[in-house]
Design a protein around this motif. Structure first.
Motif, short mmCIF file in Angstrom:
data_model
loop_
_atom_site.label_atom_id
_atom_site.label_comp_id
_atom_site.label_asym_id
_atom_site.label_seq_id
_atom_site.Cartn_x
_atom_site.Cartn_y
_atom_site.Cartn_z
N SER A 3 0.82 -1.01 -0.01
CA SER A 3 -0.04 0.01 0.04
C SER A 3 0.74 1.26 -0.05
O SER A 3 2.04 1.14 0.39
N THR A 4 0.44 2.28 -0.68
CA THR A 4 1.16 3.64 -0.62
C THR A 4 1.45 4.11 0.59
O THR A 4 2.76 4.81 0.75
N ASP A 5 0.97 3.93 1.46
CA ASP A 5 1.34 4.85 2.86
C ASP A 5 2.24 3.90 3.65
O ASP A 5 2.69 4.15 4.74
N ALA A 6 2.28 2.38 3.17
CA ALA A 6 3.09 1.73 4.02
C ALA A 6 4.74 1.84 3.64
O ALA A 6 5.61 1.31 4.12
N GLY A 7 5.06 2.63 2.66
CA GLY A 7 6.40 2.88 2.20
C GLY A 7 6.43 3.45 0.92
O GLY A 7 5.57 3.95 0.37
N ILE A 8 7.54 2.82 -0.04
CA ILE A 8 7.64 3.30 -1.54
C ILE A 8 7.16 2.04 -2.49
O ILE A 8 8.11 1.26 -2.44
N LEU A 321 17.82 -6.05 -2.17
CA LEU A 321 16.53 -5.92 -2.05
C LEU A 321 15.91 -6.01 -0.74
O LEU A 321 15.02 -5.36 -0.24
N ARG A 322 16.55 -6.81 -0.08
CA ARG A 322 16.08 -7.20 1.57
C ARG A 322 16.35 -5.99 2.28
O ARG A 322 15.66 -5.41 3.15
N CYS A 323 17.65 -5.27 1.92
CA CYS A 323 17.83 -3.98 2.83
C CYS A 323 17.06 -2.98 2.50
O CYS A 323 16.52 -2.20 3.38
N LEU A 324 16.54 -2.96 1.13
CA LEU A 324 15.67 -1.66 0.81
C LEU A 324 14.43 -2.06 1.47
O LEU A 324 13.56 -1.16 1.86
N GLU A 325 13.97 -3.18 1.41
CA GLU A 325 12.71 -3.70 2.01
C GLU A 325 12.31 -3.29 3.49
O GLU A 325 11.38 -2.84 3.86
N ALA A 326 13.82 -3.67 4.13
CA ALA A 326 13.61 -3.17 5.42
C ALA A 326 13.48 -1.68 5.78
O ALA A 326 13.08 -1.11 6.64
N GLN A 327 13.78 -0.75 4.57
CA GLN A 327 13.65 0.62 4.75
C GLN A 327 12.20 1.06 4.20
O GLN A 327 11.81 2.30 3.79
N GLY A 328 11.36 -0.02 3.91
CA GLY A 328 9.93 0.33 3.47
C GLY A 328 9.96 0.50 1.65
O GLY A 328 9.12 1.15 1.24
N ILE A 329 11.29 0.27 1.14
CA ILE A 329 11.43 0.60 -0.29
C ILE A 329 11.09 -0.85 -1.12
O ILE A 329 11.88 -1.93 -0.88
N GLN A 330 10.05 -0.73 -1.77
CA GLN A 330 9.74 -2.24 -2.58
C GLN A 330 10.46 -2.25 -4.03
O GLN A 330 10.44 -1.24 -4.84
#
Ligand code: PLP
Length: 404
Positions: A3-8, A321-330
């Motif tokens: 969802s848009t408010d959960a991250g990028i 991918l996993r590092c960016l995911e941890a920052q809310g970046i898909q």
């Protein structure tokens, strides 16, 4: 779903045009099903954009491919030469008609089907017979080539069309990711004999779900319309000439499509601006390569995708991918090369080492049409700083465990 408010998010629709107004019009007028003025308007808009004479809307891109293969005369037991590095839908569509895909590798610069390897297969692995071109290894007849324009960049169609001409093969373009893409200043979807588009939620324009078949051949367009509407010969008496499909797009979806088409040029400009921002920001980053645009191509950068070389960058694509995911970046890797797919064992494949490498190294970054400058900056900071441990709060030793 992200969802848009959960991250990028990676890529979400942009619905800021006439979508509400046009869909309301469907509800107000009761034209909600698979006949209605928006279906015709949407078909006309896509045909016009592509420069094709005919367009037939379908319920999704996969069904468009299924019907295109049928109208092109691909029969059970035939072979269709296909890009190895693509979403699975075109390979599945080939199986729906009882034919078999043959996988051809991507070329390393633009990641599209490699015309040289295609030529190598047609020349070296096939023999001309009076039934047509036969694959010497499988004994099957090669009927068609299905180049898939991936990620908004065109396939190199000139040599592909020359080969198709030489061997009498039909060219069915999978242009699902290529609406608005151009090659030699001609629209993708109007370079082969028949083409398909998808308007799934993450494509450059969306109808929620939807697809389109485009062609210059009137007989094929008529047949596509017939097959997508249950092959109905007599609408009053319900006489059906053969087994057809219920594949027509609804007027509600088409209404959304019309609104989205009105914004297509603006969407493409924004995608290209996002790509330019990213490519500039990653120009000096060790181990990152940015996507190329061929000199005779106009790329929409539908999904902006980088390659990560583990040695120079310090971690591999999946770790990033996993590092960016941890920052809310898909982010997302590219598709499993089709020759490796458990679903498509039994198909012939040529050497596909490039698509294997691209699959290993590629990562698509957030590039929704509505992505903000702040969001782009956050992604850029993530990519440029994570493996070098200079991102605020990042601890290189904890991140190191991701580098498998
Ligand atoms: C999205 C896509 C499709 C399938 O389209 P749907 O509308 O999801 O059925 C087919 N081919 C490619 C290359 C795609 O990206």
């Amino acid at each position: 779903m992200f969802s848009t408010d959960a991250g990028i998010p990676l890529s979400v629709p942009c619905l800021r045009g006439n979508e509400w107004a046009y869909i309301k019009e469907c509800l107000d007028t009761n034209w909600v099903s698979s006949v209605g003025p928006f279906v015709e308007r949407f078909e006309a808009m896509v045909a016009q954009k592509v420069g094709a004479r005919f367009a037939v809307a379908t319920v999704n891109g996969t069904s468009a491919l299924h019907i295109a293969l049928l109208v092109a005369g691909v029969k059970p037991g035939d072979e269709v030469v296909l890009s190895d590095l693509t979403f699975i839908a075109p390979a599945n569509a080939v199986r729906y008609v009882g034919a078999w895909p043959v996988f051809v590798d991507a070329e390393p610069r633009f990641w599209q089907i490699d015309p040289e390897k295609l030529c190598h297969f047609l020349e070296g692995d096939c023999v001309s017979t009076n039934q047509g071109l036969r694959n010497r290894h499988t004994g099957r007849i090669v009927k068609a080539i299905m180049p898939v324009h991936i990620l908004g960049h065109p396939c190199d169609m000139l040599p592909i069309m020359a080969l198709a001409g030489r061997y009498g093969l039909t060219v069915i373009e999978d242009a699902s990711e290529g609406l608005g893409t151009r090659y030699d200043n001609r629209a993708v979807g109007h370079l082969g004999h028949i083409a398909c588009f998808s308007f799934n939620g993450n494509k450059i324009i969306t109808t929620g779900g939807g697809g389109m078949i485009v062609t210059d051949q009137e007989k094929w367009a008529q047949r596509a319309r017939y097959l997508t509407t249950q092959a109905k010969d007599d609408p009053l008496e319900f006489v059906h000439g053969e087994i057809g499909y219920n594949y027509r797009l609804t007027n509600i979806s088409a209404a959304m499509g019309c609104a989205q088409m009105e914004c297509l040029s603006e969407f493409i400009s924004q995608k290209r601006a996002t790509a330019a921002t990213y490519s500039k920001a990653f120009a000096e980053t060790p181990g990152i390569s940015v996507p190329n645009e061929a000199t005779n191509a106009f790329c929409t950068f539908w999904l902006y995708t980088i390659l990560i070389e583990q040695e120079a960058y310090g971690m591999n694509s999946r770790a990033l991918l996993r590092c960016l995911e941890a920052q809310g970046i898909q982010t997302r890797p590219l598709w499993q090369p089709l020759h490796m797919s458990p679903a498509h064992q039994g198909s012939w494949t040529t050497d596909c080492s490039v698509s294997v490498r691209l699959n290993r190294d590629a990562l698509s970054l957030p590039c929704s049409v509505g992505v903000s400058t702040n969001e782009l900056e956050a992604v850029i900071a993530g990519v440029n700083e994570i493996p070098f441990g200079i991102l605020a709060g990042a601890k290189p030793h904890t991140l190191a465990k991701f580098s498998t």
